[in-house]
Design a protein around this motif. Structure first.
Motif, mmCIF file in Angstrom:
data_model
loop_
_atom_site.group_PDB
_atom_site.id
_atom_site.type_symbol
_atom_site.label_atom_id
_atom_site.label_comp_id
_atom_site.label_asym_id
_atom_site.label_seq_id
_atom_site.Cartn_x
_atom_site.Cartn_y
_atom_site.Cartn_z
ATOM 1 N N ILE A 37 3.768 -3.371 4.335
ATOM 2 C CA ILE A 37 3.025 -2.639 4.265
ATOM 3 C C ILE A 37 2.571 -1.639 5.208
ATOM 4 O O ILE A 37 3.100 -1.872 6.414
ATOM 5 N N SER A 38 2.584 -0.265 5.046
ATOM 6 C CA SER A 38 3.106 0.426 6.353
ATOM 7 C C SER A 38 1.647 0.626 7.119
ATOM 8 O O SER A 38 0.592 0.904 6.346
ATOM 9 N N THR A 54 -1.804 1.428 4.179
ATOM 10 C CA THR A 54 -2.037 1.594 3.264
ATOM 11 C C THR A 54 -1.103 0.844 2.803
ATOM 12 O O THR A 54 -0.251 0.064 3.111
ATOM 13 N N MET A 55 -1.725 0.007 1.458
ATOM 14 C CA MET A 55 -0.518 -0.505 0.282
ATOM 15 C C MET A 55 -0.062 0.195 -0.686
ATOM 16 O O MET A 55 -0.836 1.864 -0.634
ATOM 17 N N GLN A 60 3.173 4.998 -0.280
ATOM 18 C CA GLN A 60 2.489 4.606 1.293
ATOM 19 C C GLN A 60 2.484 6.236 2.318
ATOM 20 O O GLN A 60 1.416 6.505 3.197
ATOM 21 N N THR A 63 0.003 9.134 1.384
ATOM 22 C CA THR A 63 -1.101 8.345 0.655
ATOM 23 C C THR A 63 -1.403 8.249 2.919
ATOM 24 O O THR A 63 -2.272 9.117 3.483
ATOM 25 N N GLN A 64 -0.624 7.689 4.250
ATOM 26 C CA GLN A 64 -1.201 8.203 5.122
ATOM 27 C C GLN A 64 -0.832 9.569 6.146
ATOM 28 O O GLN A 64 -1.624 9.515 6.798
ATOM 29 N N GLY A 132 -2.244 2.937 -4.644
ATOM 30 C CA GLY A 132 -2.558 2.193 -3.209
ATOM 31 C C GLY A 132 -4.129 2.039 -3.222
ATOM 32 O O GLY A 132 -4.695 2.680 -3.352
ATOM 33 N N ALA A 134 -5.996 2.541 0.295
ATOM 34 C CA ALA A 134 -5.816 2.529 1.982
ATOM 35 C C ALA A 134 -7.269 1.985 2.863
ATOM 36 O O ALA A 134 -8.222 2.169 2.223
#
Length: 160
Positions: A37-38, A54-55, A60, A63-64, A132, A134
């Motif tokens: 997981i980030s 997020t997963m 990841q 999305t981040q 994912g 977030a």
């Protein structure tokens, strides 16, 4: 391992993300990274501390980067997390590296990406679990706290 480091351009004061590895970004780690997981944290010039994560497998980092850049550009956390997402790469049970888009993108964007040679798949769910889940929390310099959870999951944010 690819890492993303948020920086600010001194000339324009605009945020940007520098991509690299532990060695090229000059980051030292002693214990290694044990989870998939980030999670990330940013301290802004106005002394906000924003923790987010997020997963979502290969999505990841995408999305981040999208969530934090949207938020730093002025979007509230809730909106930055809820905006339409994309995923380039593999996902659960599918080893093809398609460009997956939520259907809330403008159809002209989808058409343009396809014409540029991308293998585009528009997902059926407006808020797809494939993208994912977030979440983020932000603490302002005055101590006030805000946060948000992804509408793609059943989580929530609550400040105590």
């Amino acid at each position: 391992m690819c890492l993303y480091q948020l920086e600010t351009d001194p000339a324009s004061a605009q945020p940007f993300v520098r991509v690299g590895t532990i060695r090229t970004l000059g980051i030292e780690h002693r214990n290694g990274f044990r989870q998939r997981i980030s999670r990330s944290m940013v301290v802004t010039n106005d002394d906000r501390v924003i923790a987010y994560g997020t997963m979502g497998g290969e999505g990841q980092p995408q999305t981040q980067a999208a969530v934090i850049l949207r938020h730093l550009a002025g979007m509230p956390l809730t909106q930055a997390i809820a905006e339409p997402r994309w995923l380039i790469g593999r996902t659960w049970g599918d080893n093809t590296a398609k460009l997956r888009l939520e259907p809330r993108f403008d159809p002209s964007v989808v058409k343009d990406l396809s014409e540029r040679g991308h293998d585009v798949e528009v997902l059926s769910e407006a808020f797809s679990d494939t993208m994912g889940h977030a979440g983020a929390v932000s603490k302002a310099a005055d101590g006030s706290v805000s946060g948000s959870s992804d509408p793609r999951c059943d989580g929530c944010f609550e400040a105590i």
